[in-house]
Structures are given as C-alpha cells and as structure tokens.
Design a protein around this motif. Sequence first.
Motif, short mmCIF file in Angstrom:
data_model
loop_
_atom_site.label_atom_id
_atom_site.label_comp_id
_atom_site.label_asym_id
_atom_site.label_seq_id
_atom_site.Cartn_x
_atom_site.Cartn_y
_atom_site.Cartn_z
N GLY A 97 -62.36 -0.85 10.06
CA GLY A 97 -62.97 0.21 9.27
C GLY A 97 -62.87 1.55 9.99
O GLY A 97 -62.51 2.57 9.39
N PHE A 98 -63.17 1.56 11.28
CA PHE A 98 -63.08 2.78 12.07
C PHE A 98 -61.63 3.26 12.16
O PHE A 98 -61.35 4.45 12.02
CB PHE A 98 -63.64 2.54 13.46
CG PHE A 98 -63.62 3.75 14.35
CD1 PHE A 98 -64.56 4.76 14.20
CD2 PHE A 98 -62.63 3.90 15.31
CE1 PHE A 98 -64.53 5.89 15.01
CE2 PHE A 98 -62.59 5.02 16.12
CZ PHE A 98 -63.54 6.02 15.97
N ALA A 99 -60.71 2.32 12.37
CA ALA A 99 -59.29 2.68 12.48
C ALA A 99 -58.79 3.32 11.19
O ALA A 99 -58.05 4.31 11.21
CB ALA A 99 -58.45 1.45 12.82
N ALA A 100 -59.20 2.78 10.04
CA ALA A 100 -58.78 3.34 8.75
C ALA A 100 -59.33 4.75 8.56
O ALA A 100 -58.62 5.65 8.08
CB ALA A 100 -59.23 2.43 7.61
N ALA A 101 -60.60 4.96 8.95
CA ALA A 101 -61.21 6.28 8.82
C ALA A 101 -60.48 7.30 9.69
O ALA A 101 -60.19 8.42 9.25
CB ALA A 101 -62.69 6.21 9.21
N GLU A 102 -60.18 6.90 10.92
CA GLU A 102 -59.50 7.81 11.84
C GLU A 102 -58.05 8.06 11.41
O GLU A 102 -57.54 9.17 11.58
CB GLU A 102 -59.55 7.25 13.26
CG GLU A 102 -60.95 7.23 13.87
CD GLU A 102 -61.51 8.64 14.00
OE1 GLU A 102 -61.18 9.33 14.99
OE2 GLU A 102 -62.26 9.06 13.09
N PHE A 103 -57.40 7.06 10.85
CA PHE A 103 -56.04 7.25 10.36
C PHE A 103 -56.04 8.27 9.22
O PHE A 103 -55.19 9.16 9.17
CB PHE A 103 -55.45 5.93 9.89
CG PHE A 103 -53.99 5.99 9.52
CD1 PHE A 103 -53.01 5.76 10.46
CD2 PHE A 103 -53.60 6.29 8.22
CE1 PHE A 103 -51.66 5.84 10.12
CE2 PHE A 103 -52.27 6.36 7.86
CZ PHE A 103 -51.29 6.13 8.82
N ALA A 104 -56.99 8.14 8.30
CA ALA A 104 -57.07 9.08 7.18
C ALA A 104 -57.29 10.51 7.68
O ALA A 104 -56.79 11.48 7.10
CB ALA A 104 -58.20 8.68 6.24
N ARG A 105 -58.00 10.64 8.78
CA ARG A 105 -58.33 11.96 9.32
C ARG A 105 -57.22 12.54 10.18
O ARG A 105 -56.95 13.75 10.14
CB ARG A 105 -59.62 11.85 10.15
CG ARG A 105 -60.17 13.16 10.67
CD ARG A 105 -61.53 12.96 11.29
NE ARG A 105 -61.47 12.23 12.55
CZ ARG A 105 -61.28 12.81 13.74
NH1 ARG A 105 -61.12 14.12 13.83
NH2 ARG A 105 -61.26 12.08 14.84
N LEU A 106 -56.53 11.68 10.94
CA LEU A 106 -55.64 12.17 11.99
C LEU A 106 -54.14 11.96 11.73
O LEU A 106 -53.32 12.65 12.33
CB LEU A 106 -55.98 11.49 13.32
CG LEU A 106 -57.38 11.71 13.88
CD1 LEU A 106 -57.60 10.81 15.09
CD2 LEU A 106 -57.60 13.17 14.24
N ALA A 107 -53.79 11.03 10.88
CA ALA A 107 -52.38 10.67 10.72
C ALA A 107 -51.56 11.83 10.18
O ALA A 107 -52.05 12.65 9.39
CB ALA A 107 -52.24 9.46 9.80
N GLU A 191 -54.76 4.80 -1.24
CA GLU A 191 -55.09 6.01 -2.02
C GLU A 191 -56.14 6.85 -1.30
O GLU A 191 -56.04 8.08 -1.27
CB GLU A 191 -55.58 5.63 -3.43
CG GLU A 191 -54.48 5.07 -4.33
CD GLU A 191 -53.27 5.99 -4.41
OE1 GLU A 191 -53.47 7.22 -4.66
OE2 GLU A 191 -52.14 5.52 -4.20
N HIS A 192 -57.15 6.20 -0.72
CA HIS A 192 -58.16 6.94 0.05
C HIS A 192 -57.50 7.66 1.23
O HIS A 192 -57.83 8.82 1.52
CB HIS A 192 -59.24 6.00 0.57
CG HIS A 192 -60.24 5.58 -0.46
ND1 HIS A 192 -61.01 6.50 -1.15
CD2 HIS A 192 -60.62 4.35 -0.90
CE1 HIS A 192 -61.81 5.86 -2.00
NE2 HIS A 192 -61.60 4.55 -1.85
N GLY A 200 -64.16 7.00 2.43
CA GLY A 200 -63.67 6.03 1.45
C GLY A 200 -62.74 5.01 2.08
O GLY A 200 -62.79 3.82 1.75
N ALA A 201 -61.89 5.47 3.00
CA ALA A 201 -60.97 4.55 3.69
C ALA A 201 -61.75 3.54 4.53
O ALA A 201 -61.43 2.34 4.55
CB ALA A 201 -60.02 5.35 4.58
#
Length: 226
Positions: A97-107, A191-192, A200-201
């Motif tokens: 969950g944390f990895a997905a949030a950070e990916f959405a923010r930083l990728a 999509e998120h 959301g991610a």
Amino acid sequence: MGHDDLPVMSRPETLRGHVENFLKEAIMNGRFAPGERLVERELCDYLKVSRPPLREALRKLEAEKLIVIVPHRGPVVATLGIAEAKELYALRGLLEGFAAAEFARLATNKEIASLEKTVKNLHKQASNPDRRALIEAKSKIYDVLLSGCGNHLITEVLQGLLTRINLLRVTSFSRPERLHESLAEIDVLLEHIKDRDSEGAQRMATLHIKNAESAAMEMLESQTSS
C-alpha cells in the motif's frame, strides 16, 4: 516424483545457484507440492549433479523457509499454515500500500507507462494455461512498482518475501473467479496511479491484498479441512 513436466535448467554463474534456481522455480510453480519430500538421489540423477551442490542449495532454500528438514525424512517442501499466511498478507498490505502511494507520487511518466505495459501483459497472460507465465507477469508489475517507489528498504524486504508471496499467489489464484477480480483491481490501481492519486492508489493496493488474502484463506481452510 514425476519429472516429465519439470522446467529445463538454464546456466547461472555457479552450480549451486543453478540447482537453487531450478528448485525454487519448481516449488513456486507447484511442481513440487507443499509437504512433498525431495529425494536427494532422484534430484541428483535428474539434475546430473553431485550431492554437495544440491545440499548447499537445499540449505539456502531452508533459510528462505521454502523447505524444512524433517528428521528421518530429509528435505520437504514447506507448508504455509493459516496463521503464518495471515501474517504475511498483513505485511504485504502495509508495504505494498505504501509502495503504491509513493509510486503514484514519485514515479516518472516513463515509469508509469512501463507499469501500464506490464499490466497489459498480465491481461494477455491471464488466458495462458502456463501458470508460470502468469506469475512472471505479476512479478514484473511488482518490479516496476518497487523500482519507482523511492524506498529501497521496502524493495529489499518485499523481494526477500517474493518466493513465499508467489506460493500464496498461486493459492489465491486457485479460485477461478479470483483471477478476473484481481485483474479488475489492478486496473483500478493503475488508474489511480496515472491520476497521481496517492491515497487512492494506497487504498486500492491494500484492498487488492485484502481480497487476495480472503481468496487464499478460503483455499487454505478447505485444504486443511479436507
């Protein structure tokens, strides 16, 4: 123990690594079932290796908790209990969950495009009767997600758990409708991420793991009661 459907080994750097990779793949893909005894003599004959490199590889797999050494029986493929599986899913939910949030923010946009490509490949492999291709496609999604989340420690921890996660993933995919559900969840997660929606991610990634856990528990409980 039948060997006709076992994968052909490729050539890694060392003989021990050669044997280890072969056994790990065979276990993760269910060719050696949980609780199955691994007969050293048969493996040596099949792999055309002596016992020392085989035993070195078995010790490494024991350290990764893929096999256990049972007195008077020798190496046996590990069986995941319900309590242990729940602990693993709890850890997965937090970390992924944390990895997905950070990916959405930083990728980068390129990394997001790469993630979209791996998701499309997963859909393509969903109809492939070879389960190895499906597991490999799911692993590639994690490779992209973890490489772009900006936290090397999470990557290190999750990669250390990857083989056991794959064992549970095979179980959670065992309920026929779960694969369709899983693909839909991953599509929403993507999509998120494309919307740069970190919250959301994180919610979707956590829900994805929770639903996978529910499916896996169903299968584990039915196996335990049968």
